[in-house]
Enzyme design. Sequence first.
Site, short mmCIF file in Angstrom:
data_model
loop_
_atom_site.label_atom_id
_atom_site.label_comp_id
_atom_site.label_asym_id
_atom_site.label_seq_id
_atom_site.Cartn_x
_atom_site.Cartn_y
_atom_site.Cartn_z
N HIS A 104 44.71 43.28 39.86
CA HIS A 104 45.02 41.90 39.50
C HIS A 104 43.98 41.36 38.53
CE1 HIS A 104 46.15 37.62 40.33
NE2 HIS A 104 44.84 37.45 40.13
N GLU A 105 42.70 41.57 38.85
CA GLU A 105 41.63 41.07 37.97
C GLU A 105 41.63 41.79 36.63
OE1 GLU A 105 40.23 38.41 38.69
OE2 GLU A 105 40.89 38.35 40.78
N HIS A 108 44.05 40.26 34.33
CA HIS A 108 43.49 39.10 33.62
C HIS A 108 42.69 39.55 32.40
CE1 HIS A 108 44.69 35.90 36.28
NE2 HIS A 108 44.04 36.37 37.32
N GLU A 174 48.25 33.76 36.99
CA GLU A 174 48.09 34.45 38.27
C GLU A 174 49.33 35.29 38.58
OE1 GLU A 174 45.38 34.67 40.25
OE2 GLU A 174 44.43 33.63 38.56
#
Length: 247
Positions: A104-105, A108, A174
């Site tokens: 997930h990070e 980003h 997100e």
Amino acid sequence: LLWSFVLGFGGAFISLLMSKQLARAGLRAARITQPRTADEELLYRTVQYLARRLQITMPEVWVYDSPDPNAFATGPTKNNAMVAVSTGLVRHLDEQGVRAVLAHEMGHVFNGDMFTTTVLMGLMNTFVYFISNIIARHIAERNQMLAFVAYFFIQTVLSFLAMIPICYFSRRREFAADRYAATAFGADAMISALQGIDRFVKAARIQYSTQDALATMKISGNTKGWMHLFATHPPIEARIAALRRPA
């Protein structure tokens, strides 16, 4: 307008360029360069694998001491970034959950969310400075002291309101980062990670009687009423529902 542009974007981009240093300054963090434990090996090798998969420079990997299961990414570009993970994340999630959060990070990082958020913040700051100056100059024709007070009051109010579109954009990103995590390690892994975080949030609320168990990065996103407009993260239930929807 030009001066407002310089102030608005100048401050935002200076913050972006210093984002890694600022993040480390506020945390008791240690960088992993040579993993020495199984947990460090998990974090380092997962970020390394994802960086190779995305064909970007491997971000710095940091661990900071905090009971909250949390992680964040920052840095000026996708090839000059850092990923920081709390000790609580490794403690409360299984290996697949930790990998999903790291993906997930990295989503980003790869999507350049730090840069695009900075551009949006710079644009909002420009309008805040410009409108505040215009109104204050009109008031100054009648009362210099009142204009001085009005300038700072209007700037404060507009800065508060400017957070609404910035936070909305953050919530959209997100969902995009969740989708990348699902692509990398499967939707079930990301759903399991979110459920583990949600269990911690609910337990912490009962234990500490607080409405915001995860203040850092507002990862829970479970704000009430109109305050949801200023949440940087969507509600966990909404994120899980999005992951379960067919592509």
